[in-house]
Design an enzyme around this catalytic site. Structure first.
Site, short mmCIF file in Angstrom:
data_model
loop_
_atom_site.label_atom_id
_atom_site.label_comp_id
_atom_site.label_asym_id
_atom_site.label_seq_id
_atom_site.Cartn_x
_atom_site.Cartn_y
_atom_site.Cartn_z
N ASP A 77 0.80 -1.22 0.00
CA ASP A 77 0.00 0.00 0.00
C ASP A 77 0.83 1.27 0.00
O ASP A 77 0.45 2.27 -0.61
CB ASP A 77 -0.94 0.02 1.20
CG ASP A 77 -0.20 0.22 2.51
OD1 ASP A 77 0.72 -0.58 2.81
OD2 ASP A 77 -0.52 1.17 3.24
N ASP A 80 5.52 0.35 3.39
CA ASP A 80 5.73 -0.90 4.11
C ASP A 80 5.50 -2.08 3.17
O ASP A 80 5.34 -1.92 1.97
CB ASP A 80 4.80 -0.96 5.33
CG ASP A 80 3.35 -0.65 4.97
OD1 ASP A 80 2.94 -0.98 3.83
OD2 ASP A 80 2.62 -0.06 5.79
N TYR A 229 -5.78 0.97 9.01
CA TYR A 229 -6.86 1.34 8.09
C TYR A 229 -8.21 1.02 8.72
O TYR A 229 -8.97 0.21 8.20
CB TYR A 229 -6.69 0.63 6.74
CG TYR A 229 -5.51 1.14 5.94
CD1 TYR A 229 -5.59 2.36 5.27
CD2 TYR A 229 -4.32 0.44 5.88
CE1 TYR A 229 -4.51 2.85 4.54
CE2 TYR A 229 -3.23 0.91 5.16
CZ TYR A 229 -3.34 2.12 4.49
OH TYR A 229 -2.27 2.61 3.78
N GLU A 474 6.07 9.66 3.26
CA GLU A 474 5.64 8.33 2.82
C GLU A 474 4.65 8.45 1.66
O GLU A 474 3.72 9.25 1.72
CB GLU A 474 4.98 7.56 3.97
CG GLU A 474 4.64 6.12 3.58
CD GLU A 474 4.18 5.27 4.76
OE1 GLU A 474 4.22 4.04 4.65
OE2 GLU A 474 3.78 5.85 5.79
#
Length: 626
Positions: A77, A80, A229, A474
């Site tokens: 995603d 990571d 999430y 990120e």
């Protein structure tokens, strides 16, 4: 120079259309190419031969094995190495929506093929993750153990447990978003790969039924996802979102009625939104339903759809500062929702503004805000201002797309990008070693994560290019997905298209060199009497060589030549030595696929099969005409 001359020659037309970005300073087509390339860096599984991000290698090759299911593939995603189902599905929905609206512009830029590959990489995984009608795998890997380590995907030693939802452990939000993704993608592939499109639609229909029948929040079933999430908005928005996409994909009135009957009770007509993203879908639903209303498809549901429409306009007005409650912006003009990965809201909201502007233009309408009526072009100008800020027109003169421009983030919070490529140095990087050696290293990433859109600046346009500054450095797949459509739109100009007409995604030009063709078998048309009401035509569409064996893909089109409706069709297929898609097998014969029960006069259906032999023998066993 040729491009400049072409622009100059078009200047009167562009000025006539009042497009404020006719001579934009940014190369939107280049930015589009880079933003699609980013998805190749996020791939999990066996990488293909035409992989363009060459510093990556195979990873996650045992995903799902411990659960007895193949979950190899899909996307990581963000920075990571976890595969989170909800944001992955939203990413695919938004990539698909981008292609549905602006596929023609992508084709003219030569990027449609790459965009379709990016969608299919995701949907291939979603098909694997849905092995049974009421079972869906929603996560592979664990955020806690993954974040404890800083490793390349190719070196992962972290837990790869697979987590699922089922009737006893439901997840309507996850199943609903996955249904939306597959339905939207089925529209994308309807022309270029009809059998695959039908397969996606079949999964979407099953997943919607699962989501609606067994209701519950997915993070109550997959509890390990809660820190990463969590579904704050619940699942009603995803059920409406999925219904909107399924109506567009299937033209089945049931899903239009679902939107009409449940709009009030599920919040579609009630929630006045100022955000849109992987969790909260209401603004997206409201935009889609407003489009249906403009297309004249509301029917008896027009009063309810008008309430969706009003909420869509509330959202649009809030973006441009002309609503009763306006969205916050930085001093430099960027939408600001939160410090952590704010750019996701920028690209998602800007996409809705872009498509809504085109819907209004196509319907010759205007945006009705509390501050007065607004021309559609103002929405498009707003979206352009957000993209231009992202690409470098901001107080810091920083591009927040890696690899675009000269001043972009060099220390991206991304495991694969920040550690030397396994192809350069195959020496194993252990779990904590990555933090000691690479994470804290105050130097540019050894691998440029081209096209990645990072989290972006804070509420005051400040940004620190530091790897440990994960809130700002990120990237994420769902930052890029909506951006594809906006960039294609801005790079393609106006073009005189009507966004309310039926969707036709063009077939892409080949994006890779074709393999040396194997000798083609002699094709002969399937025997059929000239007086027969059913015509069968089959042809070989492609071939390839795998481990010394030549495989052929055949397309078969069955046409109802009569003036009546064809029902209860049974086909006999012999000399078939491989998989077949697009029909339902019953005993020794094949019938209509599950999504249709009859074939109207003059209409056709297509199915495909693959094997390493000459064409199979296809004939009609029985049928009824009514």
């Amino acid at each position: 120079m040729e491009k400049l001359m072409r622009l100059i020659s078009m200047a009167p037309l562009l000025l006539l259309l009042s497009l404020p970005f006719a001579f934009a300073g940014h190369d939107y087509n280049q930015a589009l190419s880079k933003s699609i390339l980013f998805f190749e860096a996020q791939r999990s599984g066996y990488l293909p031969h035409n992989q363009r991000v060459t510093w990556r290698a195979h990873s996650g090759l045992n995903d799902g094995k411990a659960s007895g299911v193949d979950l190899v593939g899909g996307y990581y995603d963000a920075g990571d190495n976890v595969k989170f189902g909800l944001p992955m599905a939203f990413t695919i929905t938004m990539m698909s929506w981008s292609i549905i609206e602006y596929g023609k512009q992508m084709a003219s830029n030569g990027e449609l093929g790459h965009a379709l590959e990016a969608v299919k990489w995701g949907t291939d995984y979603l098909i694997k993750a849905h092995p049974e009608p009421y079972v869906l795998y929603g996560e592979v890997g664990d955020g806690n153990s993954d974040h404890y380590c800083w490793q390349r995907p190719e070196d992962m030693t972290t837990d790869r447990h697979a987590y699922k939802i089922d009737p006893s452990n439901p997840g309507s939000d996850l199943a609903g978003e996955t249904a939306a993704a597959m339905a939207a993608a089925s529209i994308v592939f309807r022309r270029s790969n009809p059998a695959y499109s039908n397969e996606l639609l079949r999964h979407a229909l099953q997943l919607f039924e699962f989501a609606d029948k067994y209701r519950g929040k997915y993070d109550s079933s997959i509890t390990v996802v809660q820190k990463y999430y969590r579904s704050i908005s619940g699942y009603n928005d995803e059920l409406l979102w999925a219904a909107a996409w399924l109506y567009q994909a299937s033209n089945n009135q049931y899903y239009l009625n679902y939107l009409g009957k449940n709009g009030d009770s599920m919040g579609g007509t009630g929630w006045a939104m100022t955000e849109f993203g992987w969790d909260v879908k209401y603004a997206g639903v409201q935009t889609l339903v407003a489009k249906l209303l403009m297309q004249g498809k509301a029917g008896l549901h027009a009063p309810v759809f008008e309430r969706y429409h009003q909420k869509a306009e509330y959202f649009m007005c809030s973006l441009i500062g002309k609503g009763s409650r306006n969205i916050q912006k930085t001093p430099g003009g960027l939408i600001f929702r939160q410090r952590w990965n704010n750019m996701q809201f920028v690209t998602s909201a800007s996409f809705l503004a872009t498509v809504y502007s085109d819907y209004l233009t196509s319907s010759r309408g205007s945006l009705k805000c509390s501050a007065g009526n607004v021309a559609p072009s103002e929405l498009l100008s707003f979206a352009k201002s957000q993209v231009d800020y992202l690409l470098g027109d901001n107080p810091r003169a920083t591009s927040y797309m890696v690899g675009y421009g000269n001043n972009y983030p060099r220390q991206v919070h991304h495991r694969g990008s920040s550690i030397v490529s396994i192809k350069v140095d195959p020496k194993f990087v252990a779990c904590r070693q990555g933090y000691a050696t690479w994470y804290t290293r105050k130097a540019s990433d050894p691998n440029v994560l081209t096209g990645a859109v990072v989290g972006g600046p804070d509420a005051y346009d400040n940004f620190a290019d530091e790897r440990e500054n994960y809130e700002q450095t990120e990237p994420a797949t769902y930052n890029n997905a909506p951006l594809l459509g906006i960039l294609a739109r801005l790079g393609g100009g106006h073009g005189g298209y009507n966004q309310l007409l039926p969707v036709v995604v063009p077939a892409p030009n080949p994006v890779v060199a074709k393999p040396i063709p194997a000798p083609k078998p002699k094709l002969t048309p399937t025997p059929a009497s000239s007086s027969s009401p059913i015509a069968i035509e089959q042809k070989m569409t492609t071939s390839w060589n795998e481990k010394g064996k030549t495989y052929y893909k055949y397309s078969v089109v069955v046409t109802n030549k009569s003036d009546k409706t064809l029902k209860e069709l049974k086909l006999s297929i012999s000399k078939l030595y491989g998989p077949l898609w697009g029909l339902t097998k019953s005993g020794n014969s094949y019938g209509f696929p599950t999504w249709i029960s009859s074939l109207p006069a003059g209409k056709s259906l297509e199915f495909v099969y693959i094997h390493s032999a000459s064409p199979a023998d296809v004939s009609v066993s029985s049928y009824n005409l009514a």
